[in-house]
Design an enzyme around this catalytic site. Structure first.
Site, PDB file in Angstrom:
ATOM      1  N   SER A  15       7.652   5.166  -3.231  1.00 35.03           N
ATOM      2  CA  SER A  15       7.006   6.347  -2.663  1.00 35.03           C
ATOM      3  C   SER A  15       5.734   5.952  -1.918  1.00 35.03           C
ATOM      4  O   SER A  15       5.273   4.810  -2.002  1.00 35.03           O
ATOM      5  CB  SER A  15       6.669   7.365  -3.765  1.00 35.03           C
ATOM      6  N   ASP A  36       9.767  -1.010  -8.675  1.00 31.31           N
ATOM      7  CA  ASP A  36       9.009   0.188  -9.029  1.00 31.31           C
ATOM      8  C   ASP A  36       9.493   0.713 -10.374  1.00 31.31           C
ATOM      9  O   ASP A  36      10.530   0.278 -10.882  1.00 31.31           O
ATOM     10  CB  ASP A  36       9.202   1.258  -7.936  1.00 31.31           C
ATOM     11  N   ASP A  57       7.705  -3.068 -13.991  1.00 30.15           N
ATOM     12  CA  ASP A  57       6.328  -2.828 -14.399  1.00 30.15           C
ATOM     13  C   ASP A  57       5.600  -4.134 -14.094  1.00 30.15           C
ATOM     14  O   ASP A  57       5.942  -5.183 -14.642  1.00 30.15           O
ATOM     15  CB  ASP A  57       6.285  -2.506 -15.899  1.00 30.15           C
ATOM     16  N   VAL A  58       4.605  -4.084 -13.202  1.00 32.59           N
ATOM     17  CA  VAL A  58       3.983  -5.334 -12.746  1.00 32.59           C
ATOM     18  C   VAL A  58       3.150  -6.020 -13.826  1.00 32.59           C
ATOM     19  O   VAL A  58       2.617  -7.109 -13.595  1.00 32.59           O
ATOM     20  CB  VAL A  58       3.130  -5.138 -11.470  1.00 32.59           C
ATOM     21  N   SER A 149      -8.337  -1.705  -1.195  1.00 36.33           N
ATOM     22  CA  SER A 149      -8.819  -0.355  -0.912  1.00 36.33           C
ATOM     23  C   SER A 149     -10.227  -0.477  -0.350  1.00 36.33           C
ATOM     24  O   SER A 149     -10.939  -1.457  -0.631  1.00 36.33           O
ATOM     25  CB  SER A 149      -8.857   0.480  -2.202  1.00 36.33           C
ATOM     26  N   TYR A 162     -11.487   0.875 -10.857  1.00 39.34           N
ATOM     27  CA  TYR A 162     -10.668   0.772  -9.647  1.00 39.34           C
ATOM     28  C   TYR A 162     -11.288  -0.198  -8.643  1.00 39.34           C
ATOM     29  O   TYR A 162     -10.601  -1.074  -8.099  1.00 39.34           O
ATOM     30  CB  TYR A 162     -10.517   2.160  -9.027  1.00 39.34           C
ATOM     31  N   LYS A 166      -9.707  -3.757  -7.178  1.00 41.80           N
ATOM     32  CA  LYS A 166      -9.447  -3.960  -5.755  1.00 41.80           C
ATOM     33  C   LYS A 166     -10.382  -5.010  -5.156  1.00 41.80           C
ATOM     34  O   LYS A 166     -10.010  -5.755  -4.247  1.00 41.80           O
ATOM     35  CB  LYS A 166      -9.580  -2.633  -5.005  1.00 41.80           C
ATOM     36  N   THR A 197      -0.854  10.598   0.777  1.00 42.52           N
ATOM     37  CA  THR A 197       0.255  10.234  -0.099  1.00 42.52           C
ATOM     38  C   THR A 197       0.438  11.329  -1.152  1.00 42.52           C
ATOM     39  O   THR A 197      -0.402  12.239  -1.269  1.00 42.52           O
ATOM     40  CB  THR A 197      -0.017   8.892  -0.809  1.00 42.52           C
TER      41      THR A 197
END
Length: 258
Positions: A15, A36, A57-58, A149, A162, A166, A197
């Protein structure tokens, strides 16, 4: 780098930005593995583009290996795009001065595990498979693009976890590119700004919220589209002279403190 008859892996490809990347890679005639957790969306997209879906699942190395093995079955693995990630917002300390109200450490670790460690795990495993490829006429064996990001540079209040994750992705870009140069593998990173998104939801209230957010973008005054971000990813994959770079795709936005 020509992608025809090669394979690619896109984590988080079911997605949003990842799905846009999947479609554009497929348009370049690559066989794409969608790695995914969203099985229904992932399988539907795989059917649409003639690729494959692997539940990944990473934070699970074995599942990443399964995706890499599947890709090599479809063709030489030349492309990895790391688009899987999660967000979290919480202030570093609470208002009551109690240890219990400080930032949840387990959630901090979770964001780092998915966004940063998961990205590196995908890189080290996919690059290992790429290193076995026959080099192209220009000496290339593969290309990797990771998703950071603008929060890596302009982290807002509450984005400690976060932004840390990143920022780590940004920080690994050059050393990993230098490391993998000997194997003929290029490494770049994209830092998206505000991209439209599913995270923003649907409906009238959602559209109004997105329009308000878009006012803070320098120009154009709107959120970016997944295809606009994906086109930069494709450029970084196919342009053989792009290496060890971090590129902001953000309409010129510089995020305020909050």
């Amino acid at each position: 780098m020509d992608l025809k008859d090669t394979s690619a892996i896109v984590t988080g490809g079911a997605s949003g930005i990842g799905a846009a990347v999947v479609r554009q890679l497929a348009a370049k005639r690559a066989k794409v593995v969608i790695a995914d957790l969203q099985a229904e969306k992932g399988e539907a997209l795989a059917s649409e583009v003639g690729g494959a879906f692997v539940n990944v699942d990473v934070t699970n190395t074995e599942q990443i290996e399964a995706a890499v093995n599947k890709a090599t079955e479809l063709g030489p693995l030349r492309t990895l795009v790391n688009s899987a990630g999660v967000g979290w917002a919480q202030r570093t300390i609470g208002k009551d001065g109690q240890f219990e109200s400080a930032h949840n450490l387990d959630l901090y670790k979770k964001v780092i595990n998915i966004n940063l460690i998961g990205t590196f795990d995908c890189i080290r495993l996919a690059a290992t498979a790429m290193s076995r490829n026959e080099a192209s006429a220009s000496g290339e064996k593969g290309a990797i693009v990771s998703m950071a990001s603008v929060a890596a540079f302009d982290g807002q209040i509450g984005q400690a976890a976060y932004s840390s994750s990143k920022g780590g992705v940004v920080g690994m870009t050059l050393p990993v590119a230098r490391d993998l140069a000997a194997a003929g593998i290029r490494v770049n990173t994209v830092a998206p700004g505000l991209i439209d998104t599913p995270i923003y939801g649907e409906g009238e209230a959602s559209e109004a919220f997105k329009a308000k957010l878009g006012e803070s973008v320098l120009f154009p005054h709107r959120l970016g589209q997944p295809d606009e971000l994906a086109s930069m990813v494709i450029e970084l994959v196919t342009n053989s002279y792009m290496n060890a770079e971090v590129i902001r795709v953000d309409g010129g936005i510089r995020m305020p403190p909050k």
